[in-house]
Enzyme design. Structure first.
Site, PDB file in Angstrom:
ATOM      1  N   LYS A   1      19.797 -14.385 -50.636  1.00 35.53           N
ATOM      2  CA  LYS A   1      20.513 -14.296 -49.353  1.00 35.53           C
ATOM      3  C   LYS A   1      19.860 -13.264 -48.442  1.00 35.53           C
ATOM      4  O   LYS A   1      19.635 -13.521 -47.253  1.00 35.53           O
ATOM      5  CB  LYS A   1      21.985 -13.929 -49.604  1.00 35.53           C
ATOM      6  CG  LYS A   1      22.753 -15.046 -50.274  1.00 35.53           C
ATOM      7  CD  LYS A   1      24.181 -14.662 -50.598  1.00 35.53           C
ATOM      8  CE  LYS A   1      24.833 -15.819 -51.371  1.00 35.53           C
ATOM      9  NZ  LYS A   1      26.249 -15.597 -51.683  1.00 35.53           N
TER      10      LYS A   1
ATOM     11  N   GLN B   1      30.124 -10.718 -53.189  1.00 37.57           N
ATOM     12  CA  GLN B   1      29.667 -11.729 -54.146  1.00 37.57           C
ATOM     13  C   GLN B   1      30.631 -11.849 -55.325  1.00 37.57           C
ATOM     14  O   GLN B   1      31.092 -10.846 -55.870  1.00 37.57           O
ATOM     15  CB  GLN B   1      28.254 -11.344 -54.632  1.00 37.57           C
ATOM     16  CG  GLN B   1      27.570 -12.389 -55.486  1.00 37.57           C
ATOM     17  CD  GLN B   1      27.126 -13.627 -54.708  1.00 37.57           C
ATOM     18  OE1 GLN B   1      27.077 -13.629 -53.473  1.00 37.57           O
ATOM     19  NE2 GLN B   1      26.797 -14.681 -55.421  1.00 37.57           N
TER      20      GLN B   1
ATOM     21  N   ASP C   1      32.004 -16.208 -45.657  1.00 37.87           N
ATOM     22  CA  ASP C   1      32.171 -17.052 -46.846  1.00 37.87           C
ATOM     23  C   ASP C   1      33.234 -18.130 -46.623  1.00 37.87           C
ATOM     24  O   ASP C   1      33.279 -19.117 -47.360  1.00 37.87           O
ATOM     25  CB  ASP C   1      32.657 -16.191 -48.025  1.00 37.87           C
ATOM     26  CG  ASP C   1      31.579 -15.923 -49.055  1.00 37.87           C
ATOM     27  OD1 ASP C   1      30.650 -16.732 -49.146  1.00 37.87           O
ATOM     28  OD2 ASP C   1      31.705 -14.914 -49.767  1.00 37.87           O
TER      29      ASP C   1
HETATM   30  N1  L34 Z   1      31.266 -14.561 -52.368  1.00 35.74           N
HETATM   31  N2  L34 Z   1      30.228 -15.568 -54.170  1.00 35.74           N
HETATM   32  C1  L34 Z   1      30.470 -15.537 -52.854  1.00 35.74           C
HETATM   33  N3  L34 Z   1      29.952 -16.458 -52.001  1.00 35.74           N
HETATM   34  C2  L34 Z   1      29.158 -17.452 -52.464  1.00 35.74           C
HETATM   35  O1  L34 Z   1      28.695 -18.399 -51.634  1.00 35.74           O
HETATM   36  C3  L34 Z   1      28.861 -17.491 -53.825  1.00 35.74           C
HETATM   37  N4  L34 Z   1      28.004 -18.444 -54.362  1.00 35.74           N
HETATM   38  C4  L34 Z   1      28.265 -18.946 -55.705  1.00 35.74           C
HETATM   39  C5  L34 Z   1      28.493 -17.742 -56.623  1.00 35.74           C
HETATM   40  N5  L34 Z   1      29.218 -16.654 -56.009  1.00 35.74           N
HETATM   41  C6  L34 Z   1      29.431 -16.543 -54.675  1.00 35.74           C
HETATM   42  C7  L34 Z   1      26.655 -18.436 -54.155  1.00 35.74           C
HETATM   43  O2  L34 Z   1      26.123 -17.811 -53.264  1.00 35.74           O
HETATM   44  C8  L34 Z   1      26.993 -19.691 -56.033  1.00 35.74           C
HETATM   45  N6  L34 Z   1      26.016 -19.226 -55.052  1.00 35.74           N
HETATM   46  C9  L34 Z   1      24.630 -19.486 -55.079  1.00 35.74           C
HETATM   47  C10 L34 Z   1      23.772 -19.111 -54.050  1.00 35.74           C
HETATM   48  C11 L34 Z   1      22.408 -19.338 -54.112  1.00 35.74           C
HETATM   49  C12 L34 Z   1      21.865 -19.963 -55.196  1.00 35.74           C
HETATM   50  C13 L34 Z   1      22.694 -20.348 -56.223  1.00 35.74           C
HETATM   51  C14 L34 Z   1      24.070 -20.107 -56.173  1.00 35.74           C
HETATM   52  C15 L34 Z   1      20.393 -20.177 -55.252  1.00 35.74           C
HETATM   53  O3  L34 Z   1      19.652 -19.550 -54.554  1.00 35.74           O
HETATM   54  N7  L34 Z   1      19.908 -21.077 -56.152  1.00 35.74           N
HETATM   55  C16 L34 Z   1      18.517 -21.391 -56.323  1.00 35.74           C
HETATM   56  C17 L34 Z   1      17.999 -20.978 -57.684  1.00 35.74           C
HETATM   57  C18 L34 Z   1      18.360 -19.608 -58.090  1.00 35.74           C
HETATM   58  C19 L34 Z   1      17.807 -19.199 -59.452  1.00 35.74           C
HETATM   59  O4  L34 Z   1      16.590 -19.378 -59.650  1.00 35.74           O
HETATM   60  O5  L34 Z   1      18.601 -18.707 -60.290  1.00 35.74           O
HETATM   61  C20 L34 Z   1      18.353 -22.902 -56.197  1.00 35.74           C
HETATM   62  O6  L34 Z   1      17.258 -23.337 -55.854  1.00 35.74           O
HETATM   63  O7  L34 Z   1      19.325 -23.620 -56.468  1.00 35.74           O
END
Ligand code: L34
Length: 276
Positions: free
Chosen positions: A31, A75, A98
């Site tokens: 982020k 988060q 959010d």
């Molecule tokens: N307050 N908590 C709050 N807001 C959110 O919107 C979230 N969420 C979820 C968990 N907790 C939160 C997220 O941001 C899930 N989530 C989230 C955000 C980004 C990614 C995954 C989950 C992400 O960047 N995923 C990458 C891979 C990451 C890795 O390598 O571990 C992807 O390409 O899917």
């Protein structure tokens, strides 16, 4: 963004990370990275797992009062001694990028557009619309009923507007004959948090499959000893589905894109309120 820049406003996003959950650390770093890439002010406030609820609420109040901070995100998950609902209610609704505050949840459900949509479900709608998937009249089946994904996903898909007008079914751990439902879906949204539980045989041929799952499973063939996978078994599902999102590289990055969009909107609204 250009209009904001002309007025000397840089959208500011503050992400609060409490404790040392490894997955959260990766998401939060992503982020901050993307926020900076698009020219926003992104900073992450890291607090130890021992932080008390009172200390966290005091920080939220400080961010609520800071005019350079347009968006606040705490988060999840939080350490178990902190009540997430109390924290969410403490964030000023106009900084709740959010979309978790009850005021924004209510606006979303009613269909009002002056709140903030929750990032993951809003990202899914954006993916569907931009990929030319017809939601109007479609059978949309959501697996999972969380407050973060399942419930708001249903609320968005049922709205009377573009990216909505679907017939929505929400399945969960108490649903009878889960796969009877998934096999009917024109649009199948998997958000249960169970690695690869939905397979090709559970999917209607030609369906659009959106995988919201983010599971880390052991994998001896990887140097790290683990790999990331969704709630959908990609190989078998890909052979049946018309369109499918991968994990990683699907809904995760889309969630972050929507977060940045909400932050720009928060900055625009503040700028017009104070007449900047
Ligand atoms: N307050 N908590 C709050 N807001 C959110 O919107 C979230 N969420 C979820 C968990 N907790 C939160 C997220 O941001 C899930 N989530 C989230 C955000 C980004 C990614 C995954 C989950 C992400 O960047 N995923 C990458 C891979 C990451 C890795 O390598 O571990 C992807 O390409 O899917």
């Amino acid at each position: 963004m250009i209009a904001l820049a002309a007025r000397g406003v840089v959208p500011g996003l503050s992400v609060v990370l409490v404790g040392d959950d490894a997955a959260s650390a990766v998401y939060v770093a992503n982020k901050e990275k993307f926020a900076r890439q698009v020219g926003m002010h992104g900073d992450t406030i890291r607090l130890p797992a021992s932080t008390t609820q009172a200390e966290l609420l005091a920080l939220v109040e400080q961010l609520n009062a800071d005019d350079a901070v347009h968006g606040i995100l705490v988060q999840m998950p939080l350490p178990s001694h902190i009540d997430p609902d109390v924290v969410i209610r403490h964030i000023a609704p106009h900084k709740d990028v959010d979309g978790f505050h009850p005021v924004n949840v209510g606006k979303m459900l009613i269909g009002h557009t002056d709140g903030f949509l929750p990032c993951t479900p809003a990202g899914v709608i954006e993916l569907l619309v931009r990929s030319g998937v017809e939601t109007r009249g479609a059978e949309a089946v959501i697996v999972g009923r969380s407050n973060i994904v399942g419930k708001p996903m249903a609320a968005l898909l049922v709205q009377a507007r573009a990216g909505g007008d679907a017939t929505v079914t929400v399945c969960h751990s108490r649903s009878r004959d889960l796969f009877e439902h998934t096999r009917r879906a024109d649009i199948l949204i998997a958000a249960v948090g169970r690695a690869e539980m939905i397979r090709g045989e559970h999917i209607k041929p030609g369906a659009t499959v959106i995988d919201v799952g983010m599971n880390r499973v052991a994998d001896a063939s990887r140097a790290s000893g683990s790999r990331l996978c969704g709630d959908v078994h990609f190989e078998s599902a890909e052979a049946v589905a018309g369109k499918i999102t991968p994990v990683p590289g699907g809904v995760g990055p889309m969630t972050i894109a929507m977060l940045l969009q909400n932050t720009v909107r928060a900055a625009e609204r503040t700028a017009s309120r104070i007449g900047a």
